[in-house]
Design a protein around this motif. Sequence first.
Motif, PDB file in Angstrom:
ATOM      1  N   UNK A 108     -14.582 -11.490  -8.150  1.00  0.00           N
ATOM      2  CA  UNK A 108     -14.342 -11.690  -7.088  1.00  0.00           C
ATOM      3  C   UNK A 108     -13.533 -12.859  -7.034  1.00  0.00           C
ATOM      4  N   UNK A 109     -12.858 -13.695  -7.322  1.00  0.00           N
ATOM      5  CA  UNK A 109     -12.309 -14.807  -7.986  1.00  0.00           C
ATOM      6  C   UNK A 109     -10.763 -13.742  -8.652  1.00  0.00           C
ATOM      7  N   UNK A 136      -4.881  -7.708  -8.429  1.00  0.00           N
ATOM      8  CA  UNK A 136      -4.461  -6.922  -8.116  1.00  0.00           C
ATOM      9  C   UNK A 136      -4.567  -5.734  -6.831  1.00  0.00           C
ATOM     10  N   UNK A 137      -5.666  -6.439  -5.939  1.00  0.00           N
ATOM     11  CA  UNK A 137      -6.103  -5.871  -5.495  1.00  0.00           C
ATOM     12  C   UNK A 137      -5.275  -5.357  -4.117  1.00  0.00           C
ATOM     13  N   UNK A 138      -4.811  -4.949  -2.672  1.00  0.00           N
ATOM     14  CA  UNK A 138      -4.207  -4.978  -1.647  1.00  0.00           C
ATOM     15  C   UNK A 138      -5.154  -4.383  -0.442  1.00  0.00           C
ATOM     16  N   UNK A 139      -5.054  -6.141   0.102  1.00  0.00           N
ATOM     17  CA  UNK A 139      -5.981  -4.954   1.234  1.00  0.00           C
ATOM     18  C   UNK A 139      -5.229  -3.702   2.355  1.00  0.00           C
ATOM     19  N   UNK A 150      -8.987 -14.424   3.136  1.00  0.00           N
ATOM     20  CA  UNK A 150      -8.589 -15.283   2.774  1.00  0.00           C
ATOM     21  C   UNK A 150      -7.936 -15.054   1.194  1.00  0.00           C
ATOM     22  N   UNK A 151      -7.660 -14.242   0.921  1.00  0.00           N
ATOM     23  CA  UNK A 151      -6.941 -14.059  -0.533  1.00  0.00           C
ATOM     24  C   UNK A 151      -5.878 -14.017  -0.584  1.00  0.00           C
ATOM     25  N   UNK A 152      -4.808 -14.544  -0.084  1.00  0.00           N
ATOM     26  CA  UNK A 152      -3.622 -15.487  -0.974  1.00  0.00           C
ATOM     27  C   UNK A 152      -3.851 -16.669  -0.682  1.00  0.00           C
ATOM     28  N   UNK A 153      -4.895 -17.330   0.116  1.00  0.00           N
ATOM     29  CA  UNK A 153      -5.467 -18.724   0.346  1.00  0.00           C
ATOM     30  C   UNK A 153      -5.701 -19.514  -1.242  1.00  0.00           C
ATOM     31  N   UNK A 154      -7.321 -18.317  -1.574  1.00  0.00           N
ATOM     32  CA  UNK A 154      -8.218 -18.708  -2.671  1.00  0.00           C
ATOM     33  C   UNK A 154      -7.033 -18.549  -3.475  1.00  0.00           C
TER      34      UNK A 154
END
Length: 167
Positions: A132-133, A138-141, A69-73
Amino acid sequence: MQDIVGAAGLTKGAMYHYFDSKDDLLYEIYARIIRQQRARLETIAGASDAPVGRVRTAAEDFVVTTVQNLDEVWVFLTAAHRLRSDQRRGVETERRRFHDTFTALIAEGQESGAFRDDIPADLVVHQFVGSVHHLGTWYDPTGPLPPPTLAAHYAELLVSGIEQRDI
């Protein structure tokens, strides 16, 4: 909002049938994620495994569900200040429940002697959750580090940082 309704295959009218405002949609997106993460954490924390294994599992699960849910978070974390005060309190209550459950799990490991007790359990949780937040910056799944590997690395960093060491 046009991008959101387009992606959802709805009209703005249909979206506003379910949500009174963009802020209500923002709130529900994040509230759903944190409720899910808290419920999963409570299940993990309530298992009979040793504290080290439960902390590792909880850490990996938190990373994976955040990445899913990276975009939403990330949108929520950058726009949460726009929520109404009652919505902020609701989110803060859910986050506090998550934090308290994770803190209790770390404290259990400290009490059992599996984890160092020279670092307050709530500080451990604040540091971990904050890191984590920060993934949204930086993180690209779709990059070279798949979510399960990322989660295992984060869990290892957490556990190895608090495990009791033989001197």
